[in-house]
Scaffold this active site. Structure first.
Site: not given
Ligand code: PNS
Length: 160
Positions: A18, A42, A91, A129
């Protein structure tokens, strides 16, 4: 015209990936709003306040960066912030389907908003993450992936 970009995400927690995208965004945006989503699909590991505080600690003081929590639609938040650009990281090819769908939907909701995809530094492309949380939960070394403040916060979460 001031070019305002929004970098939205869960940031649960902020990683070196990030941070890399924040730096890259500042090469073409005048102002960057790092937008922390309140409502996640979530249950997050870190509370909203913790996620914002960690971003603040990692990104430090920079007059061109603001860290804000947002609730509801990203397109509406972008409108309120007068942002012209959404930043998202890509990514791997596996990110693409979801990201393209979001970009097209956000364009439908707010036609003047452009999504700009940035590719992180190559040594950060495998980072997420969720992987960092899992490694921390299982007692692995997360120092290469996150800032020291985040490493401490993760260790505290899983201590005992
Ligand atoms: O870091 P993430 O979890 O990939 O971020 C996803 C996020 C928060 C950017 C996305 O879920 C989002 O924009 N949520 C806000 C609600 C919204 O606008 N949903 C419609 C998206 S087209």
């Amino acid at each position: 015209m001031t070019r305002i970009a929004i970098y939205p995400g869960s940031f649960d927690p902020v990683t070196n990936g990030h941070e890399d995208l924040v730096k890259r965004s500042l090469s073409f945006a005048d102002r960057l709003v790092v937008a922390v989503a309140v409502n996640l699909a979530k249950e997050p590991l870190f509370t909203l306040e913790e996620r914002v505080d960690l971003l603040q600690a990692v990104l430090g003081k920079n007059a061109r960066i603001e860290i804000k929590a947002f609730d509801g639609l990203l397109a509406e938040f972008a409108r309120r912030e007068h942002a012209q650009i959404i930043i998202r990281g890509l990514r791997a090819v596996s990110d693409f389907d979801y990201e393209q769908q979001m970009a097209l939907m956000n364009r439908q909701l707010h036609p003047e908003l452009e999504t700009v995809f940035l590719v992180p530094a190559v040594h950060l492309t495998y980072l997420s993450s969720s992987l960092v949380r899992e490694i921390a939960r299982l007692g692995g070394d997360i120092a290469p992936f996150v800032a020291p403040q985040v490493e401490r916060a993760l260790k505290a979460k899983f201590a005992g």
